[in-house]
Design a protein around this motif. Structure first.
Motif, mmCIF file in Angstrom:
data_model
loop_
_atom_site.group_PDB
_atom_site.id
_atom_site.type_symbol
_atom_site.label_atom_id
_atom_site.label_comp_id
_atom_site.label_asym_id
_atom_site.label_seq_id
_atom_site.Cartn_x
_atom_site.Cartn_y
_atom_site.Cartn_z
ATOM 1 N N ARG A 154 0.849 -1.197 0.000
ATOM 2 C CA ARG A 154 0.000 0.000 0.000
ATOM 3 C C ARG A 154 0.882 1.244 0.000
ATOM 4 O O ARG A 154 1.726 1.402 0.878
ATOM 5 C CB ARG A 154 -0.928 -0.010 1.202
ATOM 6 C CG ARG A 154 -1.905 -1.157 1.156
ATOM 7 C CD ARG A 154 -2.956 -1.081 2.257
ATOM 8 N NE ARG A 154 -3.847 -2.227 2.187
ATOM 9 C CZ ARG A 154 -4.837 -2.377 1.320
ATOM 10 N NH1 ARG A 154 -5.076 -1.440 0.434
ATOM 11 N NH2 ARG A 154 -5.598 -3.451 1.331
ATOM 12 N N THR A 155 0.652 2.089 -1.003
ATOM 13 C CA THR A 155 1.451 3.303 -1.141
ATOM 14 C C THR A 155 0.564 4.520 -1.382
ATOM 15 O O THR A 155 -0.608 4.392 -1.737
ATOM 16 C CB THR A 155 2.452 3.192 -2.317
ATOM 17 O OG1 THR A 155 1.725 3.100 -3.541
ATOM 18 C CG2 THR A 155 3.376 1.993 -2.161
ATOM 19 N N ALA A 156 1.178 5.676 -1.205
ATOM 20 C CA ALA A 156 0.566 6.956 -1.567
ATOM 21 C C ALA A 156 1.520 7.632 -2.539
ATOM 22 O O ALA A 156 2.741 7.576 -2.356
ATOM 23 C CB ALA A 156 0.371 7.820 -0.326
ATOM 24 N N ALA A 157 0.986 8.236 -3.589
ATOM 25 C CA ALA A 157 1.830 8.825 -4.623
ATOM 26 C C ALA A 157 1.273 10.168 -5.072
ATOM 27 O O ALA A 157 0.076 10.408 -4.997
ATOM 28 C CB ALA A 157 1.934 7.883 -5.812
ATOM 29 N N LEU A 158 2.183 11.007 -5.567
ATOM 30 C CA LEU A 158 1.813 12.332 -6.040
ATOM 31 C C LEU A 158 1.901 12.404 -7.551
ATOM 32 O O LEU A 158 2.941 12.083 -8.141
ATOM 33 C CB LEU A 158 2.745 13.392 -5.438
ATOM 34 C CG LEU A 158 2.458 14.824 -5.880
ATOM 35 C CD1 LEU A 158 1.123 15.310 -5.318
ATOM 36 C CD2 LEU A 158 3.582 15.752 -5.462
ATOM 37 N N LYS A 188 5.514 3.989 0.731
ATOM 38 C CA LYS A 188 4.669 3.106 1.529
ATOM 39 C C LYS A 188 3.951 3.858 2.640
ATOM 40 O O LYS A 188 4.485 4.806 3.217
ATOM 41 C CB LYS A 188 5.500 1.974 2.118
ATOM 42 C CG LYS A 188 5.975 0.991 1.072
ATOM 43 C CD LYS A 188 6.773 -0.137 1.687
ATOM 44 C CE LYS A 188 7.295 -1.041 0.583
ATOM 45 N NZ LYS A 188 8.258 -2.013 1.104
ATOM 46 N N ILE A 189 2.745 3.396 2.921
ATOM 47 C CA ILE A 189 1.931 3.940 3.998
ATOM 48 C C ILE A 189 2.292 3.184 5.273
ATOM 49 O O ILE A 189 2.180 1.962 5.327
ATOM 50 C CB ILE A 189 0.427 3.805 3.682
ATOM 51 C CG1 ILE A 189 0.095 4.553 2.386
ATOM 52 C CG2 ILE A 189 -0.419 4.304 4.844
ATOM 53 C CD1 ILE A 189 -1.293 4.270 1.834
ATOM 54 N N GLY A 201 -0.976 3.061 10.888
ATOM 55 C CA GLY A 201 -1.588 4.206 11.558
ATOM 56 C C GLY A 201 -1.664 5.469 10.721
ATOM 57 O O GLY A 201 -2.279 6.445 11.142
ATOM 58 N N GLU A 202 -1.046 5.480 9.547
ATOM 59 C CA GLU A 202 -1.085 6.649 8.670
ATOM 60 C C GLU A 202 -2.250 6.559 7.708
ATOM 61 O O GLU A 202 -2.606 5.470 7.253
ATOM 62 C CB GLU A 202 0.181 6.755 7.812
ATOM 63 C CG GLU A 202 1.370 7.354 8.464
ATOM 64 C CD GLU A 202 2.512 7.565 7.474
ATOM 65 O OE1 GLU A 202 3.154 8.615 7.560
ATOM 66 O OE2 GLU A 202 2.781 6.670 6.649
ATOM 67 N N THR A 203 -2.805 7.703 7.354
ATOM 68 C CA THR A 203 -3.741 7.760 6.246
ATOM 69 C C THR A 203 -2.907 7.894 4.966
ATOM 70 O O THR A 203 -1.737 8.307 5.018
ATOM 71 C CB THR A 203 -4.683 8.971 6.356
ATOM 72 O OG1 THR A 203 -3.894 10.169 6.225
ATOM 73 C CG2 THR A 203 -5.441 8.970 7.682
ATOM 74 N N PRO A 204 -3.483 7.589 3.805
ATOM 75 C CA PRO A 204 -2.730 7.797 2.565
ATOM 76 C C PRO A 204 -2.245 9.251 2.411
ATOM 77 O O PRO A 204 -1.104 9.471 1.998
ATOM 78 C CB PRO A 204 -3.727 7.408 1.477
ATOM 79 C CG PRO A 204 -4.593 6.376 2.135
ATOM 80 C CD PRO A 204 -4.747 6.886 3.546
ATOM 81 N N GLU A 239 6.238 11.397 2.736
ATOM 82 C CA GLU A 239 7.107 10.860 1.685
ATOM 83 C C GLU A 239 7.624 11.952 0.739
ATOM 84 O O GLU A 239 8.786 11.926 0.339
ATOM 85 C CB GLU A 239 6.382 9.772 0.888
ATOM 86 C CG GLU A 239 6.211 8.478 1.632
ATOM 87 C CD GLU A 239 7.484 7.649 1.706
ATOM 88 O OE1 GLU A 239 8.477 7.980 1.023
ATOM 89 O OE2 GLU A 239 7.478 6.661 2.465
ATOM 90 N N ILE A 240 6.775 12.900 0.378
ATOM 91 C CA ILE A 240 7.209 13.972 -0.525
ATOM 92 C C ILE A 240 8.268 14.831 0.150
ATOM 93 O O ILE A 240 9.262 15.219 -0.473
ATOM 94 C CB ILE A 240 6.001 14.818 -1.008
ATOM 95 C CG1 ILE A 240 5.046 13.955 -1.830
ATOM 96 C CG2 ILE A 240 6.471 16.052 -1.792
ATOM 97 C CD1 ILE A 240 5.658 13.239 -3.027
ATOM 98 N N ARG A 241 8.093 15.121 1.419
ATOM 99 C CA ARG A 241 9.107 15.883 2.171
ATOM 100 C C ARG A 241 10.429 15.102 2.184
ATOM 101 O O ARG A 241 11.492 15.671 1.952
ATOM 102 C CB ARG A 241 8.597 16.150 3.590
ATOM 103 C CG ARG A 241 9.560 16.870 4.492
ATOM 104 C CD ARG A 241 9.829 18.303 4.190
ATOM 105 N NE ARG A 241 8.662 19.144 4.245
ATOM 106 C CZ ARG A 241 8.635 20.389 3.778
ATOM 107 N NH1 ARG A 241 9.720 20.910 3.226
ATOM 108 N NH2 ARG A 241 7.557 21.106 3.831
#
Length: 131
Positions: free
Chosen positions: A3-7, A32-33, A36-39, A46-48
């Protein structure tokens, strides 16, 4: 399932992609998320870490599922993708070696492509947001 979050950050009708140290394929900026984190929280972190900047005007583009590139066959990627802006000019940081902007055709023509990134490219192209 990874599970990941992407920009999906677009400039001049091209989308930003990142290449990690020691890798040859370009991926979406993000990662990766953590438990306990939301996407969206994972996206900002991750972007930072990867680009050394903050995000602004973030909105969910959609969830994309594909084969997880570079993992064991059958490993699936579940990527929550966000459209958004950056607060400053991005620069490679952390494990990121290179940033590059691509059109769909430029990315698809690469020797190696990440299936999840390619799905986002195709979606943004169909929406008329990138070339």
């Amino acid at each position: 399932m990874i599970r990941t979050a992407a920009l999906a950050h677009i400039r001049d009708r091209r989308m930003l992609q990142t290449r990690s140290d020691g890798k040859t394929v370009f991926y979406m900026a993000g990662g990766k998320i953590d438990p306990g984190e939301t996407p969206e929280t994972a996206l900002h972190r991750e972007i930072r870490e990867e680009l050394g900047v903050g995000t602004a005007g973030v909105s969910e583009l959609g969830v994309f599922e594909a084969e997880a590139y570079g993992h064991a066959p059958g490993t699936r990627l579940h990527m929550t993708c966000f459209l958004g802006e950056l607060t400053e000019e991005p620069r490679p940081s952390g494990e990121i070696a290179e940033l590059r902007w691509f059109t769909l055709a430029e990315y698809a023509a690469m020797d190696e492509v990440a299936p999840g990134s390619l799905l986002v490219f195709q979606h943004l192209h169909a929406l008329g947001l990138i070339d």
